[in-house]
Design a protein around this motif. Structure first.
Motif, mmCIF file in Angstrom:
data_model
loop_
_atom_site.group_PDB
_atom_site.id
_atom_site.type_symbol
_atom_site.label_atom_id
_atom_site.label_comp_id
_atom_site.label_asym_id
_atom_site.label_seq_id
_atom_site.Cartn_x
_atom_site.Cartn_y
_atom_site.Cartn_z
ATOM 1 N N LEU A 56 0.020 7.391 -5.994
ATOM 2 C CA LEU A 56 -1.201 8.204 -5.989
ATOM 3 C C LEU A 56 -0.885 9.654 -5.651
ATOM 4 C CD1 LEU A 56 -4.273 8.034 -6.323
ATOM 5 C CD2 LEU A 56 -4.440 7.542 -3.882
ATOM 6 N N ARG A 57 0.038 9.870 -4.715
ATOM 7 C CA ARG A 57 0.416 11.251 -4.374
ATOM 8 C C ARG A 57 1.052 11.957 -5.566
ATOM 9 N NH1 ARG A 57 0.072 12.479 0.949
ATOM 10 N NH2 ARG A 57 -0.071 10.725 2.422
ATOM 11 N N ALA A 58 1.776 11.199 -6.367
ATOM 12 C CA ALA A 58 2.418 11.796 -7.532
ATOM 13 C C ALA A 58 1.413 12.112 -8.637
ATOM 14 C CB ALA A 58 3.501 10.857 -8.070
ATOM 15 N N SER A 59 0.414 11.239 -8.804
ATOM 16 C CA SER A 59 -0.532 11.414 -9.914
ATOM 17 C C SER A 59 -1.756 12.240 -9.533
ATOM 18 C CB SER A 59 -0.981 10.048 -10.434
ATOM 19 O OG SER A 59 -1.658 9.319 -9.423
ATOM 20 N N SER A 95 -8.797 9.002 -10.970
ATOM 21 C CA SER A 95 -7.959 9.551 -9.904
ATOM 22 C C SER A 95 -7.222 8.465 -9.122
ATOM 23 C CB SER A 95 -8.816 10.381 -8.945
ATOM 24 O OG SER A 95 -9.415 11.475 -9.613
ATOM 25 N N LEU A 96 -7.870 7.323 -8.903
ATOM 26 C CA LEU A 96 -7.321 6.303 -8.017
ATOM 27 C C LEU A 96 -6.515 5.220 -8.720
ATOM 28 C CD1 LEU A 96 -10.327 5.724 -5.587
ATOM 29 C CD2 LEU A 96 -8.073 6.544 -4.945
ATOM 30 N N TYR A 107 0.821 -1.214 0.000
ATOM 31 C CA TYR A 107 0.000 0.000 0.000
ATOM 32 C C TYR A 107 0.853 1.260 0.000
ATOM 33 C CZ TYR A 107 -3.339 3.579 1.203
ATOM 34 O OH TYR A 107 -4.090 4.725 1.183
ATOM 35 N N GLU A 108 1.956 1.257 0.707
ATOM 36 C CA GLU A 108 2.785 2.471 0.777
ATOM 37 C C GLU A 108 3.267 2.856 -0.623
ATOM 38 O OE1 GLU A 108 3.047 -0.138 2.743
ATOM 39 O OE2 GLU A 108 2.278 0.772 4.605
ATOM 40 N N ALA A 109 3.688 1.861 -1.424
ATOM 41 C CA ALA A 109 4.131 2.144 -2.791
ATOM 42 C C ALA A 109 2.962 2.668 -3.627
ATOM 43 C CB ALA A 109 4.716 0.890 -3.422
ATOM 44 N N TYR A 110 1.767 2.079 -3.441
ATOM 45 C CA TYR A 110 0.596 2.575 -4.163
ATOM 46 C C TYR A 110 0.289 4.026 -3.791
ATOM 47 C CZ TYR A 110 -4.257 3.681 -5.048
ATOM 48 O OH TYR A 110 -5.401 4.339 -5.425
ATOM 49 N N GLU A 111 0.344 4.330 -2.487
ATOM 50 C CA GLU A 111 0.020 5.693 -2.066
ATOM 51 C C GLU A 111 1.051 6.698 -2.581
ATOM 52 O OE1 GLU A 111 -0.188 7.808 2.137
ATOM 53 O OE2 GLU A 111 -1.931 6.486 1.815
ATOM 54 N N ARG A 112 2.316 6.290 -2.663
ATOM 55 C CA ARG A 112 3.320 7.193 -3.245
ATOM 56 C C ARG A 112 2.986 7.500 -4.705
ATOM 57 N NH1 ARG A 112 6.978 3.997 -0.236
ATOM 58 N NH2 ARG A 112 7.492 2.746 -2.084
ATOM 59 N N LEU A 139 -6.064 12.857 -3.103
ATOM 60 C CA LEU A 139 -5.744 12.144 -1.869
ATOM 61 C C LEU A 139 -5.849 13.077 -0.666
ATOM 62 C CD1 LEU A 139 -4.769 9.530 -0.544
ATOM 63 C CD2 LEU A 139 -2.421 10.273 -0.979
ATOM 64 N N ARG A 140 -5.331 14.286 -0.802
ATOM 65 C CA ARG A 140 -5.359 15.250 0.300
ATOM 66 C C ARG A 140 -6.803 15.591 0.688
ATOM 67 N NH1 ARG A 140 -2.056 18.332 -1.890
ATOM 68 N NH2 ARG A 140 -3.493 19.790 -2.891
ATOM 69 N N THR A 141 -7.654 15.804 -0.301
ATOM 70 C CA THR A 141 -9.052 16.152 -0.047
ATOM 71 C C THR A 141 -9.802 15.003 0.621
ATOM 72 O OG1 THR A 141 -9.086 17.639 -1.955
ATOM 73 C CG2 THR A 141 -11.209 16.867 -1.134
ATOM 74 N N THR A 142 -9.552 13.769 0.160
ATOM 75 C CA THR A 142 -10.233 12.614 0.737
ATOM 76 C C THR A 142 -9.834 12.409 2.192
ATOM 77 O OG1 THR A 142 -10.314 11.564 -1.447
ATOM 78 C CG2 THR A 142 -10.672 10.147 0.465
#
Length: 358
Positions: A147-150, A298-299, A140-145, A155-158
């Motif tokens: 997602l933060r880039a794209s 987005s996801l 998940y950490e790699a996925y979230e990284r 992500l911030r709003t959610t």
């Protein structure tokens, strides 16, 4: 080669084992819809469900799950709710689609989510569609990284909405695999209301889909079992999702939320929580399914491809199938390929839904 067509319940244990081995050796993502447990569950609620079993030298070399209608008109097993379809075949059989249909006593076989790599049926595909996925193979950490880039704002709003939900409505709690059937009933009620609200047909008004979901919720088979994920606020369910999982794939199937909590985007909060829990459980892909949606853009961090079409062989059933399906398909494609017209169609459906609700 000998082909025998049987009801799913008639499959012997050795057939179930052979089916799973053929799937594992195919190299395709382990979609739960392609496992024998899904076909057997559909067989319990759809009496027309069948499996063509292919044997060579007495050994099983293939399985072709399908549903048989009048005049031999076939369709993919569980069509309408199945997000991955096709035959399970050993390589190098030298078989054509027409030969398989003939052996199965079918004049046509209709599909709307044909799996990529189904070379037997690919020439019969009329359209291809993206099926966005969350790639969780690196955790998940790699996925979230990624997602933060794209999609950093998304992500911030959610995350901000999740904090606001907790401040305003009580402690937020997530359950990845809720076993309480009462919560499944709540999800079905939300989803039915959503279908009506948006002017679409209510899938859960169909008895076989309703019963199929209940059956699969009670399943614990490693290759295909139901998983009900729920987001609670102050111990009240505010969003839920029911899907199917294999050892490495979670199929995003029936999501819904309580409209009272819409301003918090609880469905998106739930989906991120699901991704985290799924990755921890060893899931490689969370398949969001065919169809465009802003949240998918987005996801998602990858794409699968599925196809729609019909394999046919000459006969009255094939001609009737073409007359009944192809004109409507062409109209749908015409509308879908024109964004302004598609937007108008969506607004019309929503208006119809509001009139029904009123």
């Amino acid at each position: 080669m000998r082909v025998e067509v049987v009801a799913p319940a008639a499959l012997a244990d050795r057939d179930l084992t052979a089916w799973r081995l053929l799937r594992a050796r195919s190299g395709a993502p382990a979609s739960p819809f392609m496992e024998p447990e899904f076909t057997r569950a559909v067989g319990r609620v759809r009496p027309e469900a069948r499996v063509a079993v292919l044997r060579r030298g007495g050994e099983p070399v293939g399985y072709f799950p399908h549903e048989r209608g009048p005049l031999g008109r076939g369709r993919a097993i569980g069509i309408g709710v199945s997000d991955c379809q096709g035959a399970i075949l050993a390589p190098g059989l030298g078989l054509t689609a027409r030969e398989l249909l003939t052996a199965s006593s079918l004049t046509t076989w209709r599909f709307d989510h044909l799996e990529a790599g189904q070379d037997l049926f690919a020439p019969a595909a009329a359209e291809s569609f993206d099926s966005p996925v969350l790639d969780l193979r690196e955790g998940y950490e790699a996925y979230e990284r990624a997602l933060r880039a794209s999609s950093p704002a998304f992500l911030r709003t959610t995350r901000a909405k999740e904090r606001r939900l907790e401040r305003q409505r009580g402690t937020v709690r997530f359950v990845h695999d809720e076993r309480d059937p009462a919560v499944l009933r709540t999800l079905m009620e939300w989803k039915s209301a959503q279908y009506r609200r948006t002017g679409r047909g209510d899938r859960f008004a169909k008895g076989w889909i309703n019963e199929l979901a209940r059956l699969l919720h009670g399943s614990t088979a490693p290759g295909c079992s139901g998983v009900l994920s729920v987001l609670y606020a102050a111990d009240r369910p505010v969003a839920a999702h029911f899907g199917l999982r294999s050892r490495t794939v979670l199929a995003y199937w029936f999501p819904a939320y309580d409209p009272e909590f819409a301003r918090y985007s609880p469905g998106l909060i739930l989906l991120l929580r699901m991704a985290q829990a799924s990755a921890a459980a060893g899931t490689h892909l969370l398949d969001l399914g065919r169809g465009p949606a802003r949240y998918k853009d987005s996801l998602s961090t990858g794409r699968l491809t599925v196809q729609e079409g019909s394999a046919t062989r000459p006969g009255v059933g094939a001609a009737l199938h073409w007359a009944g399906r192809e004109p409507a398909r062409r109209v749908h494609r015409f509308v879908r390929d024109r964004p302004r017209l598609a937007g108008y169609a969506r607004r019309t459906l929503n208006h119809i839904g509001r009139l029904r609700a009123g």
